[in-house]
Design a protein around this motif. Structure first.
Motif, short mmCIF file in Angstrom:
data_model
loop_
_atom_site.label_atom_id
_atom_site.label_comp_id
_atom_site.label_asym_id
_atom_site.label_seq_id
_atom_site.Cartn_x
_atom_site.Cartn_y
_atom_site.Cartn_z
N GLU A 137 0.86 -1.30 0.01
CA GLU A 137 0.20 -0.08 0.03
C GLU A 137 0.90 1.17 0.01
OE1 GLU A 137 -2.53 -0.29 3.36
OE2 GLU A 137 -3.42 -2.25 2.76
N LEU A 138 0.15 2.36 -0.78
CA LEU A 138 1.07 3.57 -0.75
C LEU A 138 1.02 4.15 0.67
CD1 LEU A 138 -0.34 5.15 -3.86
CD2 LEU A 138 2.03 4.14 -3.65
N GLY A 139 2.22 4.90 0.86
CA GLY A 139 2.29 5.51 2.23
C GLY A 139 3.55 5.17 3.04
N GLY A 140 3.77 5.74 4.06
CA GLY A 140 5.08 5.13 4.77
C GLY A 140 4.86 5.64 6.22
N ASP A 141 6.11 5.64 7.03
CA ASP A 141 6.15 5.93 8.44
C ASP A 141 7.41 6.68 8.79
OD1 ASP A 141 7.55 3.74 8.14
OD2 ASP A 141 6.62 2.54 9.63
N LEU A 142 7.50 7.31 9.71
CA LEU A 142 8.71 8.04 10.05
C LEU A 142 9.62 7.09 10.64
CD1 LEU A 142 9.63 10.98 10.30
CD2 LEU A 142 8.99 11.09 12.71
N ARG A 143 11.00 7.11 10.09
CA ARG A 143 12.03 6.27 10.46
C ARG A 143 13.27 6.93 10.79
NH1 ARG A 143 11.53 0.87 9.41
NH2 ARG A 143 9.37 -0.04 9.36
N GLU A 144 14.15 6.84 11.81
CA GLU A 144 15.44 7.22 11.99
C GLU A 144 16.55 6.44 11.29
OE1 GLU A 144 17.58 9.64 15.18
OE2 GLU A 144 18.03 7.62 15.58
N VAL A 145 17.06 6.71 10.30
CA VAL A 145 17.76 5.94 9.42
C VAL A 145 19.24 6.78 9.11
CG1 VAL A 145 16.07 5.15 8.32
CG2 VAL A 145 17.30 6.94 7.43
N THR A 146 20.29 5.91 8.64
CA THR A 146 21.48 6.46 8.38
C THR A 146 21.65 6.37 6.94
OG1 THR A 146 22.61 5.99 10.67
CG2 THR A 146 23.92 6.33 8.59
N ILE A 147 21.86 7.33 6.17
CA ILE A 147 21.66 7.51 4.74
C ILE A 147 23.02 7.60 4.15
CG2 ILE A 147 20.87 8.74 2.76
CD1 ILE A 147 19.20 10.18 5.03
N MET A 148 23.37 6.78 3.21
CA MET A 148 24.50 6.75 2.11
C MET A 148 24.25 7.01 0.95
SD MET A 148 27.02 3.33 1.49
CE MET A 148 27.89 3.16 3.04
N MET A 149 25.11 8.02 0.46
CA MET A 149 25.05 8.27 -0.92
C MET A 149 26.72 8.14 -1.48
SD MET A 149 22.62 11.29 -1.45
CE MET A 149 20.89 11.28 -1.20
N SER A 150 26.76 7.35 -2.34
CA SER A 150 28.15 7.39 -2.97
C SER A 150 28.27 7.59 -4.43
CB SER A 150 28.98 6.11 -2.53
OG SER A 150 28.27 5.11 -3.20
N ASP A 151 29.31 8.12 -5.08
CA ASP A 151 29.42 8.11 -6.55
C ASP A 151 30.98 8.04 -7.01
OD1 ASP A 151 30.24 10.62 -6.52
OD2 ASP A 151 28.76 11.19 -7.79
N ILE A 152 31.49 7.76 -8.24
CA ILE A 152 32.67 7.77 -8.59
C ILE A 152 32.91 9.26 -8.86
CG2 ILE A 152 34.13 7.05 -10.62
CD1 ILE A 152 32.57 4.38 -10.70
N ARG A 153 34.04 9.82 -8.43
CA ARG A 153 34.40 11.09 -8.99
C ARG A 153 34.94 11.30 -10.29
NH1 ARG A 153 32.14 14.18 -5.00
NH2 ARG A 153 30.79 12.34 -5.53
N GLY A 154 34.39 12.24 -10.94
CA GLY A 154 34.75 12.41 -12.30
C GLY A 154 34.25 11.29 -13.09
N PHE A 155 33.53 10.81 -12.94
CA PHE A 155 32.83 9.75 -13.89
C PHE A 155 32.42 10.04 -15.15
CE2 PHE A 155 29.93 6.30 -15.40
CZ PHE A 155 30.69 5.27 -15.45
#
Length: 481
Positions: free
Chosen positions: A291-309
Motif C-alpha cells: 500500500e502507498l504511504g510510509g512511516d517516520l524512521r530514523e535512518v543512516t543514509i549513504m550516498m556514494s559515486d565515482i568522482r569525475g565519472f
C-alpha cells in the motif's frame, strides 16, 4: 466359551457347512459349463472351505478366531465375485452362492441372523493400492477384487516388503493386515506415519482381531480406518474411495505448496536484483506492505559515486563504460547487502542506500560506517582489474548522514517504489558533493549515533546550497582497534 455362544456357533457353523456341501454338489454338476476363471475361483473357494473344520475345532482363542476370520474372508470374497459373474446365466449356482454369503454374514455377526442387504455399487477414481498380508490367498483375493473395479493393486507378503514398495512407488492407499510374522502390521503402520513422505498415505487396517484395544491402538497410531475380516466388499470400496480422495487432496495441496515455494523463490531471485531482500520479504509476508504511504524512521543514509565519472565516460567506448560501471556497482552492492543495508536506487554511477529501514536495528549507524570503510577498501581490487583491462583507475566519494525520514511506498497505484523522503536526504546529497575521491564524510548526527570507536579527522563546517544551516562533517579515517 459360554453355552449360549457354543449353541450360536453350532447353529451358524452347521448352516454354513450345509451350504458349502450344497454349493460343491452344484459346482461339480455344472463345472463343465463354467469358464476357466470361474473354475479357478471355485477351486480357491472350496480350498479355503476345507480349512473351515479345523478352524471351528480350534476353540475360542484369539489365534483361532483370527484364522477363522481369514478363512471366512477368502470364502466370502470369491463367493462375491462368482455370484456377480454367474448371474443370470447360472441362476441355481448364483442362488447357492447368495445363501452361502448369508450364512457367512450370520457367522460374522456371532450367530445372530442378519439380512444380506442389497449390494450397492461404489464408483471410485482408480487408485494405486498396496495390499499387505502374509497369506497368499488373501493377497490374491484383494488384488482380484479391486482390479475388477479398475484399481492397480500391488501386494506385499511382509512388512519389510511393504516398506520397500513404498520407497519405490507413490501409493494411494495401504490395506494392512495386523498379524504377520517378522515385522507386524503395527510396526509397519508406525513407520509409515513417522515417514515424512508417507505419513499422508491412508492406511486401512483389515484384521480378524475384533478387540476394541486393537482398534483404538491402530487409530491412535494413525490408521485411517479399521475393517474386520471377512470384510464387506462394498464397505471396503467406500473406504478406499474415501482414502483415494484424501490422498488426491493432499497431493494437490502439496503440489500447490511447491508451486508457491517456486514462485516465491522466483520473486525473491528476480526482484532481489532491484530491491533489498528485506523489502522483498516485507512485500511477500505483509500484503499491506504494497500500500502507498510510509512511516517516520530514523535512518543512516549513504550516498556514494565515482568522482569525475562523467568525464571518464566521455573518453571510453560504451562497452567499456558498462564493464567498469557493472564491476563497481556489483562489488558495492555485495558489500552493502552484507552489512544489511537497503539499496534504494542506482543513478548512473551513484548509489543511494539506507540503514534502518524497512528493519531498524540498534547498530544502523555503525553498520553504515563499517560498510563505507569496506567499500573504500574494495576500490584497490576494482582498480587492479580495471588497469589489467586497460581501463582507468577510479575513486569514490561516500557521504553518511543520520536523521528522520518518511520510509515507504512512493508513487501511484500503477507504479511505485520503496523510497525515502525528508530533509536528511537532501543534506546527505549536499555532503556527498563535497567528498573528494577516496574520502568518506560523516555528519555530526551520524557520529553521535556510533557505539564503536573510529578515527575521524577534524570537524569541518560546510555551507551547502539550498540549506540554511551549516553542516558539521568529519572525514572517516578508519576503525580503531
Amino acid at each position: 466359551m459360554s453355552s449360549t455362544t457354543r449353541q450360536a456357533t453350532s447353529l451358524w457353523s452347521d448352516a454354513l457347512l450345509r451350504t458349502l456341501i450344497e454349493l460343491r454338489s452344484l459346482y461339480e454338476r455344472d463345472k463343465s459349463s463354467l469358464d476357466d476363471m470361474a473354475q479357478e475361483d471355485f477351486g480357491k473357494l472350496l480350498q479355503a472351505a476345507e480349512r473351515l473344520d479345523d478352524c471351528l475345532d480350534g476353540g475360542d482363542s484369539r489365534e483361532s478366531r483370527h484364522e477363522l476370520m481369514n478363512v471366512l474372508a477368502a470364502i466370502r470374497g470369491y463367493a462375491e465375485m462368482l455370484r456377480e459373474d454367474l448371474q443370470p446365466s447360472h441362476g441355481e449356482l448364483a442362488d447357492s452362492l447368495s445363501r452361502l454369503l448369508l450364512a457367512i454374514q450370520t457367522a460374522d455377526a456371532g450367530g445372530e441372523s442378519s439380512a444380506e442387504g442389497r449390494s450397492t455399487a461404489v464408483t471410485s477414481e482408480p487408485g494405486f493400492i498396496l495390499a499387505v498380508d502374509d497369506r497368499q490367498e488373501n493377497r490374491e483375493l484383494v488384488a482380484r477384487y479391486l482390479s475388477r473395479s479398475g484399481h492397480l493393486v500391488v501386494t506385499a507378503a511382509s512388512g519389510e516388503e511393504a516398506l520397500r514398495t513404498l520407497e519405490q512407488a507413490d501409493v494411494d492407499v495401504v490395506l494392512l493386515d495386523l498379524v504377520m510374522p517378522g515385522m507386524d502390521g503395527r510396526e509397519v503402520l508406525r513407520r509409515i506415519k513417522e515417514h515424512e513422505d508417507w505419513r499422508a498415505t491412508p492406511v486401512i487396517v483389515i484384521s480378524g482381531h475384533q478387540d476394541m484395544e486393537d482398534i483404538i491402538e491402530c487409530i491412535e497410531a494413525g490408521a485411517d480406518d479399521y475393517l474386520f475380516k471377512p470384510f464387506n466388499p462394498v464397505l471396503l470400496q467406500a473406504r478406499i474411495k474415501a482414502g483415494i480422495e484424501r490422498k488426491r487432496w493432499h497431493d494437490r495441496e502439496e503440489l500447490y505448496r511447491q508451486q508457491l515455494e517456486r514462485n516465491e523463490k522466483f520473486i525473491r531471485a528476480t526482484f532481489g536484483r532491484y530491491l533489498s531482500d528485506e523489502i522483498v520479504t516485507d512485500i511477500l509476508e505483509r500484503p499491506e506492505g504494497l500500500e502507498l504511504g510510509g512511516d517516520l524512521r530514523e535512518v543512516t543514509i549513504m550516498m556514494s559515486d565515482i568522482r569525475g565519472f562523467t568525464t571518464l565516460s566521455e573518453k571510453l567506448a560504451p562497452a567499456q563504460v558498462v564493464t567498469m560501471l557493472n564491476r563497481y556497482l556489483g562489488t558495492m552492492t555485495d558489500i552493502i547487502m552484507a552489512h544489511q543495508g537497503t539499496i534504494d536506487e542506482f543513478l548512473g554511477d551513484a548509489i543511494l542506500a539506507v540503514f534502518g529501514a524497512p528493519l531498524s536495528r540498534d547498530d544502523d549507524a555503525d553498520r553504515a560506517v563499517r560498510c563505507a570503510l569496506a567499500m573504500q577498501a574494495a576500490m584497490d581490487d576494482i582498480n587492479a582489474r580495471n588497469l589489467a583491462e586497460g581501463l582507468p583507475a577510479v575513486k569514490t566519494g561516500i557521504a553518511l548522514n543520520t536523521g528522520a525520514v518518511i520510509a515507504g511506498n512512493i508513487g501511484s497505484e500503477r507504479r511505485s517504489k520503496y523510497g525515502f523522503v525528508g530533509h536528511p536526504m537532501n543534506v546527505t546529497s549536499r555532503i556527498e558533493d563535497h567528498c573528494a575521491g577516496g574520502e568518506t564524510l560523516i555528519s555530526r548526527s551520524t557520529l553521535d549515533k556510533l557505539e564503536g570507536h573510529y578515527a575521524v579527522g577534524a570537524p569541518q563546517t560546510l555551507k551547502v546550497k539550498g540549506i540554511d544551516e551549516e553542516v558539521e562533517v568529519y572525514s572517516l579515517q578508519g576503525a580503531c582497534q
